[in-house]
Design an enzyme around this catalytic site. Structure first.
Site, PDB file in Angstrom:
ATOM      1  CB  THR A 153      39.023  19.799   2.170  1.00 45.37           C
ATOM      2  OG1 THR A 153      38.294  19.650   3.383  1.00 45.37           O
ATOM      3  CG2 THR A 153      39.976  18.645   2.011  1.00 45.37           C
TER       4      THR A 153
ATOM      5  CG  HIS B 182      31.041  16.041   1.424  1.00 44.64           C
ATOM      6  ND1 HIS B 182      31.952  15.692   0.454  1.00 44.64           N
ATOM      7  CD2 HIS B 182      31.778  16.526   2.453  1.00 44.64           C
ATOM      8  CE1 HIS B 182      33.180  15.964   0.872  1.00 44.64           C
ATOM      9  NE2 HIS B 182      33.097  16.452   2.092  1.00 44.64           N
TER      10      HIS B 182
ATOM     11  CD  GLU C 237      37.617  15.204   6.167  1.00 48.28           C
ATOM     12  OE1 GLU C 237      37.503  14.055   5.716  1.00 48.28           O
ATOM     13  OE2 GLU C 237      38.436  16.022   5.725  1.00 48.28           O
TER      14      GLU C 237
ATOM     15  CB  CYS D   9      37.415   8.872   2.134  1.00 52.82           C
ATOM     16  SG  CYS D   9      36.184   9.884   2.974  1.00 52.82           S
TER      17      CYS D   9
ATOM     18  CD  GLU E 281      41.174  19.969   6.245  1.00 54.09           C
ATOM     19  OE1 GLU E 281      40.872  19.028   5.497  1.00 54.09           O
ATOM     20  OE2 GLU E 281      42.072  19.882   7.098  1.00 54.09           O
TER      21      GLU E 281
ATOM     22  CE1 TYR F 144      34.144  13.053   5.572  1.00 54.92           C
ATOM     23  CE2 TYR F 144      31.959  13.891   5.120  1.00 54.92           C
ATOM     24  CZ  TYR F 144      33.276  14.113   5.437  1.00 54.92           C
ATOM     25  OH  TYR F 144      33.727  15.389   5.626  1.00 54.92           O
TER      26      TYR F 144
ATOM     27  CB  CYS G 189      35.418  14.157  -2.114  1.00 57.34           C
ATOM     28  SG  CYS G 189      36.473  12.715  -2.126  1.00 57.34           S
TER      29      CYS G 189
ATOM     30  CB  CYS H 118      41.378  13.829   3.425  1.00 55.71           C
ATOM     31  SG  CYS H 118      40.299  14.845   2.403  1.00 55.71           S
TER      32      CYS H 118
END
Length: 500
Positions: A193, A293, A446, A300, A258, A297, A105, A101
């Site tokens: 994050t 969001h 995640e 990524c 995180e 996903y 984002c 990650c």
């Protein structure tokens, strides 16, 4: 120009004076050199470098009408479906570069959420102060190409109680003092994050609220280097390997983190406050942000899926089983699951809708939720198939230190050898890469809990899918004299709250 190189981003992190970052109980003086956080800095750095590298430059740059020049796409406000498609493609491509990650984002989605929510308040209620403040903040961010963290998830305390009902009033971030020049806030945001290595944090409400919760209905932006801000970095699987160094076991490449963001009576000037006690708008913050969001996903997670599929195939070749039917079937299933996630995200992008009179492009909420629901399931299956191909050595391989020991290396090279043309070290490197990607927070945990746990998507799907309209369609075909739906849309979908 509103574009920074990766080196400029890293250098900017060294100027902070007030922020308190803690790792394993100890305060970190320089996040750019600390072995626990340096992999996160590398991942963030890639998002800046992407704007200058040949293979990503076209995706990583966008023209901003707000400052009249090109900006990094991670601070861009989407101007149409094409921008939302470019987002998904960029995230997939960047995953190939970092294998984790890249953490930027959430802040990007927060900017686009604020643009729509403050714009809707201006259009619906005629109150333009939030929108005007946000536009000035957006220009500030774009001209400096800042790294942002988005902070939505509160620690929440007792889950069955609303913010105003909590025995711990600080379980949700809230306003504790109103002053002539701004507000003072207190509380904590969890699972944020990349929070230790950003320039600024954008805070948003985390749930729908009532009038009694008004002090919790607040959104604002602050530099991380603000007095009263503390960051406690969380643990991850095998994270102590970062302290070992090395080229294989020590995570020399990029990785994510995180953290718990603690706001201990932090002052926020009015020009950085974008929602203040307007509790009726809190639910739209959550809906608009979470769907942005969920759509992202697709990029990524499919990009990380490519890494996992590639590592699995590479290991199969080194074991001499790449052409076996059962291995080919597993690789094909992995590719199918991976492309299904990606396709749903593209559908959510191309089917975007405009929520403001002058822009405010948002994803298709049904397809964004479908995307995230697939992501909550498929990475676990892709990982299972990868582990099946890789074999038990994935979890039991000797350490890099063993491999560097002159006495042991010849023996390990002999006994870990597969197909003779491939050195044993190549197998070890692919095993470690597969372990670090397929068993990571970024790819598994995640995927389930990011942007809302699976039940949140199921609730959204249930709200949007119009069962009555579907029944009317079926009833007409069955000859039950039902009226044909008058809506010209092909899909039996209700509008989301943000569209109404």
């Amino acid at each position: 120009m509103g574009l920074r190189t990766g080196d400029q981003y890293v250098e900017g992190l060294r100027d902070r004076k007030h922020v308190e970052v803690f790792v394993l109980g100890k305060r970190v003086d320089d996040v750019t050199t600390h072995p626990f956080l340096k992999p996160s800095v590398k991942a963030f750095k890639a998002t800046f470098d992407a704007a200058f590298e040949e293979d990503t430059r076209g995706l990583a740059r966008a023209y901003s009408p707000f400052i009249g020049e090109e900006v990094n796409r991670f601070v861009h406000i989407h101007q149409g479906p094409e921008d939302l498609v470019a987002k998904v493609k960029l995230l997939r491509k960047l995953s190939h570069k970092v294998g984790t990650c890249f953490q930027r984002c959430v802040g990007w989605d927060a900017l686009n959420t604020l643009y729509i929510v403050t714009g809707k308040i201006a259009e619906r209620e005629g109150r333009k102060e939030y929108f005007n403040r946000f536009l000035e903040y957006l220009k500030y961010v774009q001209r400096r190409d800042l790294a942002l963290a988005g902070a939505m998830t509160d620690v929440k305390g007792v889950r069955t109680l609303r913010p105003s009902e909590q025995p711990n009033r600080d379980a949700y971030v809230h306003v504790v003092e109103e002053r002539a020049d701004g507000i003072v806030v207190r509380g904590a945001k969890a699972n944020i994050t990349g929070v230790a290595v950003v320039d600024e944090v954008v805070v948003m409400p985390t749930r729908a609220m009532t009038e009694k919760d008004a002090e919790y209905a607040v959104s604002f932006a602050i530099p991380l280097d603000t007095p009263g801000v503390k960051v406690v970095v969380g643990r991850q699987l095998n994270d102590a390997r970062r302290l070992e160094g090395g080229e294989i076991d020590g995570l020399p490449y990029a990785f994510n983190h995180e953290g718990l963001l603690i706001l201990d009576d932090v002052f926020v000037p009015w020009e950085r406050v974008f929602l203040y006690k307007d509790w009726r708008w809190a639910s739209q913050f959550v809906e608009i942000f979470s769907n942005y969001h969920r759509q992202g996903y697709a990029g990524c997670k499919s990009g990380l899926g490519d890494v996992i599929i590639g590592a699995s195939y590479g290991l199969a070749r080194r074991l001499g089983i790449a052409d076996k039917p059962h291995v080919q079937e597993k690789l094909t299933e992995m590719a199918f699951l991976n492309e299904a996630m990606y396709s749903a995200g593209l559908a959510a992008s191309w089917e975007a809708r405009k929520l403001l009179r002058d822009g405010g492009w948002w994803v298709n909420p049904m397809y964004a939720n479908i995307t995230k629901h697939l992501v909550a399931r498929f990475p676990y299956e892709i990982s299972r198939l990868a582990h099946d191909i890789a074999g038990g050595l994935l979890g039991t391989a000797p350490s890099e230190a063993d491999f560097r020991n002159p006495e042991l290396r010849p023996l390990l090279e002999k006994y870990l050898q597969g197909v003779p043309e491939f050195p044993a070290e190549e197998r070890l490197r692919l095993l470690r890469l597969l372990e670090n990607t397929s068993l990571s927070v970024a790819y598994l945990i995640e995927s389930v809990h990011g942007a809302g746990s699976p039940q949140a998507q199921r609730i959204s799907i249930q709200r949007i899918y119009d069962l009555q309209r579907a029944e009317a369609i079926a009833s007409r075909l069955a000859g039950l004299k039902a009226e044909a739906p008058a809506d010209a849309k092909a899909e039996p979908h209700r509008p989301a709250e943000a569209e109404r």
